[in-house]
Enzyme design. Structure first.
Site, mmCIF file in Angstrom:
data_model
loop_
_atom_site.group_PDB
_atom_site.id
_atom_site.type_symbol
_atom_site.label_atom_id
_atom_site.label_comp_id
_atom_site.label_asym_id
_atom_site.label_seq_id
_atom_site.Cartn_x
_atom_site.Cartn_y
_atom_site.Cartn_z
ATOM 1 N N ASN A 9 19.014 34.983 51.462
ATOM 2 C CA ASN A 9 18.212 34.337 52.475
ATOM 3 C C ASN A 9 18.635 34.864 53.722
ATOM 4 O O ASN A 9 19.762 34.213 54.203
ATOM 5 C CB ASN A 9 18.305 32.836 52.385
ATOM 6 N N LYS A 11 17.692 34.349 56.492
ATOM 7 C CA LYS A 11 17.294 33.550 57.690
ATOM 8 C C LYS A 11 16.906 34.063 58.931
ATOM 9 O O LYS A 11 16.133 35.157 58.714
ATOM 10 C CB LYS A 11 18.625 32.638 58.224
ATOM 11 N N HIS A 94 13.103 24.916 52.670
ATOM 12 C CA HIS A 94 14.725 24.880 52.987
ATOM 13 C C HIS A 94 15.116 23.889 53.911
ATOM 14 O O HIS A 94 14.381 23.483 54.607
ATOM 15 C CB HIS A 94 14.892 26.184 53.646
ATOM 16 N N GLU A 96 16.737 23.699 56.496
ATOM 17 C CA GLU A 96 16.416 24.100 57.870
ATOM 18 C C GLU A 96 15.039 23.832 58.269
ATOM 19 O O GLU A 96 14.741 23.485 59.690
ATOM 20 C CB GLU A 96 17.163 25.401 58.171
ATOM 21 N N GLU A 166 20.609 22.971 47.045
ATOM 22 C CA GLU A 166 21.552 23.266 48.379
ATOM 23 C C GLU A 166 22.002 22.067 48.873
ATOM 24 O O GLU A 166 21.158 21.517 49.623
ATOM 25 C CB GLU A 166 20.748 24.325 49.316
ATOM 26 N N GLY A 172 26.463 26.915 55.141
ATOM 27 C CA GLY A 172 26.713 27.510 56.449
ATOM 28 C C GLY A 172 28.144 26.890 56.935
ATOM 29 O O GLY A 172 28.636 27.062 58.068
ATOM 30 N N SER A 212 27.032 28.252 51.136
ATOM 31 C CA SER A 212 28.461 28.985 51.010
ATOM 32 C C SER A 212 28.938 29.771 49.800
ATOM 33 O O SER A 212 29.936 29.571 49.331
ATOM 34 C CB SER A 212 29.510 28.189 51.542
HETATM 35 P P1 PGA Z 1 24.737 29.876 53.190
HETATM 36 O O1 PGA Z 1 23.411 29.495 53.334
HETATM 37 O O2 PGA Z 1 25.164 30.584 52.150
HETATM 38 O O3 PGA Z 1 25.220 30.739 54.457
HETATM 39 O O4 PGA Z 1 25.528 28.579 53.169
HETATM 40 C C1 PGA Z 1 22.789 29.192 52.002
HETATM 41 C C2 PGA Z 1 21.059 28.785 52.437
HETATM 42 O O5 PGA Z 1 21.019 28.217 53.371
HETATM 43 O O6 PGA Z 1 20.374 29.371 51.801
#
Ligand code: PGA
Length: 250
Positions: A9, A11, A94, A96, A166, A172, A212
């Site tokens: 992803n 982003k 997601h 976010e 998640e 992140g 992560s």
């Molecule tokens: P990350 O993000 O691996 O940077 O923690 C995962 C995600 O939001 O899909």
């Protein structure tokens, strides 16, 4: 045996020239994997990414879509638009999007239905906040999210849904859920799906872990009984690091 699905992803990262370079570099590094490889890229990278990934085993997805087919929704992208250029997957809900763009369980459900209607495969994200986990509510929150997300889908559609568990506190942040905790939650999600749709369906659903994930922890996480791969943010931006994650079982 369920297959393992590793999805990146990106982003809001990567200009088209960077996307082309990354996929070019990634292609030889993952060509022999038995795992499914997906990159979910920004809208502006989709067309270029699809072209570069043609005739490779890398599949391309979007990160969001609107649930309507067309109309007065300035700035939005519809399922038929994605499908028309050859996009195969789309991330829905997601955290976010839920946090910054007011997505709810209801819009997530509408988007999943629209994805299937227009021939796209949804990667549906669920997960709890740190507060919810500390209050002992993670299980209830996540299984509730999954129930609402999948409401009204046919058995066949549920089988073809990819779920990404998640935990929000792990995204992140560099903090990863322990493999045991992550597996426990993916099991809880599978149990919930079994309760509603039956064992047959539940056994087929791909449930990923995200938050992560990196090359140093991918093997431990993805080797767990109920974790069928991962949704990878930051570590999917570099071809060599992402390739190591894809090839975790080599
Ligand atoms: P990350 O993000 O691996 O940077 O923690 C995962 C995600 O939001 O899909």
């Amino acid at each position: 045996m369920r297959r393992k699905v590793i999805a990146g992803n990106w982003k809001m990262n990567m200009l088209p020239n960077e996307a082309i370079k990354m996929i070019d570099e990634l292609t030889p590094l993952v060509k022999d994997t038995e795992n499914e490889v997906i990159l979910c890229v920004p809208y502006t990278d989709l067309f270029y990414s699809l072209l570069v990934a043609q005739n490779t085993n890398i599949k391309i997805g979007a990160q969001n879509m609107h649930f309507e087919e067309s109309g007065a929704y300035t700035g939005e992208i519809s399922g038929p638009m994605l499908k028309s250029i050859g996009v195969e997957y789309v991330i829905i809900g997601h955290s976010e999007r839920r946090q910054y763009f007011a997505e709810t369980d209801e819009t997530v459900n509408k988007k999943i239905k629209a994805a299937f209607k227009y021939g796209l495969k949804p990667i549906v994200c669920v997960g709890e906040t740190l507060e919810q986990r500390e209050a002992g509510k993670a299980n209830e929150i996540v299984t509730n999210q999954i129930e609402k997300a999948l409401e009204g889908l046919t058995d066949e559609q549920v089988k073809n849904t990819i779920v990404a568990y998640e935990p929000i506190w792990a995204i992140g942040t560099g903090k990863t859920a322990t493999a045991e905790d992550a597996n426990e939650m993916t099991k809880a999600i599978r149990n919930k799906i079994e309760n509603i749709y039956g064992q047959n369906v539940a056994e087929e659903v791909i449930i990923q872990y995200g938050g992560s994930v990196k090359s140093s922890n991918a093997k431990e996480l993805f080797s767990m009984s109920d974790i069928d791969g991962g949704l990878v943010g930051g570590a999917s931006l570099k071809s060599d690091e992402f390739a190591k994650i894809v090839n975790f079982n080599n």
